[in-house]
Design a protein around this motif. Structure first.
Motif, PDB file in Angstrom:
ATOM      1  N   GLY A 153       0.814  -1.215   0.000  1.00 26.60           N
ATOM      2  CA  GLY A 153       0.000   0.000   0.000  1.00 26.60           C
ATOM      3  C   GLY A 153       0.840   1.254   0.000  1.00 26.60           C
ATOM      4  O   GLY A 153       0.512   2.235  -0.680  1.00 26.60           O
ATOM      5  N   PHE A 154       1.939   1.258   0.743  1.00 27.34           N
ATOM      6  CA  PHE A 154       2.844   2.403   0.745  1.00 27.34           C
ATOM      7  C   PHE A 154       3.530   2.552  -0.612  1.00 27.34           C
ATOM      8  O   PHE A 154       3.747   3.662  -1.086  1.00 27.34           O
ATOM      9  N   ALA A 155       3.871   1.442  -1.232  1.00 28.41           N
ATOM     10  CA  ALA A 155       4.553   1.493  -2.526  1.00 28.41           C
ATOM     11  C   ALA A 155       3.679   2.152  -3.578  1.00 28.41           C
ATOM     12  O   ALA A 155       4.133   3.015  -4.346  1.00 28.41           O
ATOM     13  N   ASP A 156       2.407   1.780  -3.628  1.00 25.47           N
ATOM     14  CA  ASP A 156       1.522   2.314  -4.651  1.00 25.47           C
ATOM     15  C   ASP A 156       1.249   3.793  -4.456  1.00 25.47           C
ATOM     16  O   ASP A 156       1.181   4.558  -5.420  1.00 25.47           O
ATOM     17  N   ARG A 157       1.099   4.227  -3.220  1.00 24.77           N
ATOM     18  CA  ARG A 157       0.737   5.621  -2.939  1.00 24.77           C
ATOM     19  C   ARG A 157       1.952   6.543  -2.886  1.00 24.77           C
ATOM     20  O   ARG A 157       1.945   7.640  -3.434  1.00 24.77           O
ATOM     21  N   MET A 158       3.023   6.109  -2.223  1.00 28.25           N
ATOM     22  CA  MET A 158       4.158   6.997  -1.990  1.00 28.25           C
ATOM     23  C   MET A 158       5.397   6.653  -2.810  1.00 28.25           C
ATOM     24  O   MET A 158       6.341   7.435  -2.845  1.00 28.25           O
ATOM     25  N   GLY A 159       5.414   5.474  -3.431  1.00 27.74           N
ATOM     26  CA  GLY A 159       6.543   5.147  -4.289  1.00 27.74           C
ATOM     27  C   GLY A 159       7.765   4.611  -3.574  1.00 27.74           C
ATOM     28  O   GLY A 159       8.845   4.551  -4.168  1.00 27.74           O
ATOM     29  N   TYR A 160       7.615   4.217  -2.311  1.00 25.71           N
ATOM     30  CA  TYR A 160       8.749   3.637  -1.587  1.00 25.71           C
ATOM     31  C   TYR A 160       8.759   2.124  -1.750  1.00 25.71           C
ATOM     32  O   TYR A 160       7.714   1.484  -1.779  1.00 25.71           O
ATOM     33  N   VAL A 161       9.950   1.555  -1.844  1.00 25.73           N
ATOM     34  CA  VAL A 161      10.122   0.133  -2.104  1.00 25.73           C
ATOM     35  C   VAL A 161       9.945  -0.653  -0.805  1.00 25.73           C
ATOM     36  O   VAL A 161      10.455  -0.251   0.246  1.00 25.73           O
ATOM     37  N   PRO A 162       9.212  -1.785  -0.842  1.00 22.39           N
ATOM     38  CA  PRO A 162       9.067  -2.613   0.355  1.00 22.39           C
ATOM     39  C   PRO A 162      10.411  -3.146   0.855  1.00 22.39           C
ATOM     40  O   PRO A 162      11.360  -3.324   0.076  1.00 22.39           O
ATOM     41  N   THR A 163      10.454  -3.426   2.139  1.00 19.93           N
ATOM     42  CA  THR A 163      11.687  -3.930   2.758  1.00 19.93           C
ATOM     43  C   THR A 163      11.584  -5.405   3.110  1.00 19.93           C
ATOM     44  O   THR A 163      12.482  -5.946   3.759  1.00 19.93           O
ATOM     45  N   VAL A 164      10.498  -6.057   2.691  1.00 18.77           N
ATOM     46  CA  VAL A 164      10.317  -7.487   2.972  1.00 18.77           C
ATOM     47  C   VAL A 164      10.282  -8.267   1.657  1.00 18.77           C
ATOM     48  O   VAL A 164       9.802  -7.771   0.633  1.00 18.77           O
ATOM     49  N   THR A 165      10.791  -9.461   1.707  1.00 18.30           N
ATOM     50  CA  THR A 165      10.936 -10.260   0.489  1.00 18.30           C
ATOM     51  C   THR A 165       9.630 -10.837  -0.008  1.00 18.30           C
ATOM     52  O   THR A 165       9.542 -11.261  -1.165  1.00 18.30           O
ATOM     53  N   ASN A 166       8.596 -10.882   0.837  1.00 11.34           N
ATOM     54  CA  ASN A 166       7.334 -11.486   0.414  1.00 11.34           C
ATOM     55  C   ASN A 166       6.321 -10.471  -0.100  1.00 11.34           C
ATOM     56  O   ASN A 166       5.181 -10.823  -0.384  1.00 11.34           O
ATOM     57  N   ALA A 167       6.712  -9.193  -0.229  1.00  7.36           N
ATOM     58  CA  ALA A 167       5.819  -8.185  -0.813  1.00  7.36           C
ATOM     59  C   ALA A 167       5.874  -8.301  -2.326  1.00  7.36           C
ATOM     60  O   ALA A 167       6.956  -8.401  -2.910  1.00  7.36           O
ATOM     61  N   ARG A 168       4.727  -8.272  -2.964  1.00  3.70           N
ATOM     62  CA  ARG A 168       4.652  -8.388  -4.411  1.00  3.70           C
ATOM     63  C   ARG A 168       4.079  -7.110  -4.994  1.00  3.70           C
ATOM     64  O   ARG A 168       3.021  -6.640  -4.571  1.00  3.70           O
ATOM     65  N   LEU A 169       4.764  -6.555  -5.994  1.00  7.54           N
ATOM     66  CA  LEU A 169       4.312  -5.344  -6.667  1.00  7.54           C
ATOM     67  C   LEU A 169       4.040  -5.652  -8.133  1.00  7.54           C
ATOM     68  O   LEU A 169       4.722  -6.488  -8.732  1.00  7.54           O
TER      69      LEU A 169
END
Length: 346
Positions: A287-303
């Motif tokens: 959710g943060f990635a889509d709105r703010m453009g920051y990359v997730p810090t966990v390996t199981n997040a899928r974009l």
């Protein structure tokens, strides 16, 4: 699409403590409050939407956001470090500021058996004293209508063709200073070459903007054509309709990581650990990635692939990351800020 960072990209990160804390740190009961010292604006709203309401409210945990500046949070941590109770249970800071505060012993190490989502943290982002929430890196953004040939790196800011059109974000002075130092032959452990280079940049009449919002307005008005900026912020502005493109500087990007920690004298420590665990939830990070453009810090997040391409860094770009030397920065940031205010901005 998963986002991965190799072990070589963020050297020097301390390993996450595997041992559990004392029994007093373990959850004793569900529910209650947790006080979170954090930023306002989009960040606070996204915490509410992606972390607090869907993940903590069902546990009966009421979140009280203590919104303010990083400096205000740091001042509280320093003032309360010898007391019996902290006014904040969870603290959000950038990686450099978090390191500085951790040296004062104001945080408990993260217990891996309680903060179970910590097992998914990208290995190179592990810290004993905090969890990484989101990250991005410094790039060069530019107006493609005004600059037809894409810039290559930091040195393009000194190109006399862009005299009076260079924007500098005041809030990003550490990354701008170290980006300049690297371009001028220095490193993340030697900022001295940046002094002469930044004074030379003044010949190009750069405009220093006091806030990211002011920079956005200048870009929209086409007063600024080129500037160093976090890729995440560039993504947000492009999504909002600004005509900007970006390049990852050939000298390598400087990453920035935003982190969270639980204070040693937290009054609601169990709920603090629950909060950190929720921040590492894969869905919340997406959710943060889509709105703010920051990359997730966990390996199981899928974009989605298209989003990952806009906000992420290729393996080759990650391998060239100029990772902050936290100890060096902690010692030298006061001198850097003094130079920035007294000489560069003068």
């Amino acid at each position: 699409m998963s986002t991965n960072i190799g072990r070589r990209t963020l050297l020097g990160a301390a390993p996450l403590a595997a041992a559990a804390l004392a029994a007093s740190a373990r959850p004793a009961r569900a529910g209650g409050q947790v006080v979170v010292g954090t930023w306002g604006g989009d960040y606070a709203e996204l915490l509410t939407r992606n972390v607090e309401k869907p993940l903590l409210a069902p546990q009966g945990i009421e979140v009280l956001q203590d919104i303010g500046s990083q400096d205000a949070r740091k001042a509280k941590l320093i003032a309360e470090r010898n007391g019996r109770r902290s006014s904040m249970d969870v603290v959000h800071l950038s990686d450099t500021d978090m390191y500085q505060m951790a040296q004062l012993g104001v945080f408990d190490d993260v217990p891996a058996d309680i903060v179970t989502n910590a097992k998914n943290i990208i290995p190179a982002l592990h810290r004993a004293y905090s969890i990484p929430h989101i990250f991005s890196g410094q790039v060069i953004l530019y107006n493609p209508d005004k600059i037809k040939t894409p810039p290559k790196g930091f040195a393009d800011l000194w190109d006399p063709k862009w005299k009076g059109r260079v924007g500098i974000p005041d809030l990003n002075y550490p990354a701008v200073t170290f980006g300049t130092a690297i371009m001028a032959g220095g490193s993340m452990g030697n900022w001295e070459p940046a002094k002469k280079a930044l004074l030379d940049l003044k010949k190009n009449k750069p405009v220093v903007y006091p806030s990211h919002e002011a920079m956005a307005q200048a870009l929209k008005a086409e007063e600024v054509w080129i500037a160093p900026m976090w890729l995440a912020r560039t993504y947000m502005w492009r999504k909002a309709g600004l005509k900007i493109a970006h390049i990852v500087p050939e000298e390598g990007a400087i990453p920035v990581i935003f982190e969270a920690a639980v204070t040693k004298h937290a009054q609601n420590k169990a709920n603090g650990w629950a909060y950190l665990n929720a921040m590492l939830d894969a869905g919340a990070q997406a959710g943060f990635a889509d709105r703010m453009g920051y990359v997730p810090t966990v390996t199981n997040a899928r974009l989605p692939d298209d989003l990952a391409a806009q906000i992420g860094f290729t393996p080759a770009q990650q391998a060239k990351f100029n990772v902050p030397n936290y100890e060096y920065q902690a010692k030298n940031l006061p001198a850097i800020l003094d130079f920035w205010n007294r000489e560069f901005k003068a």
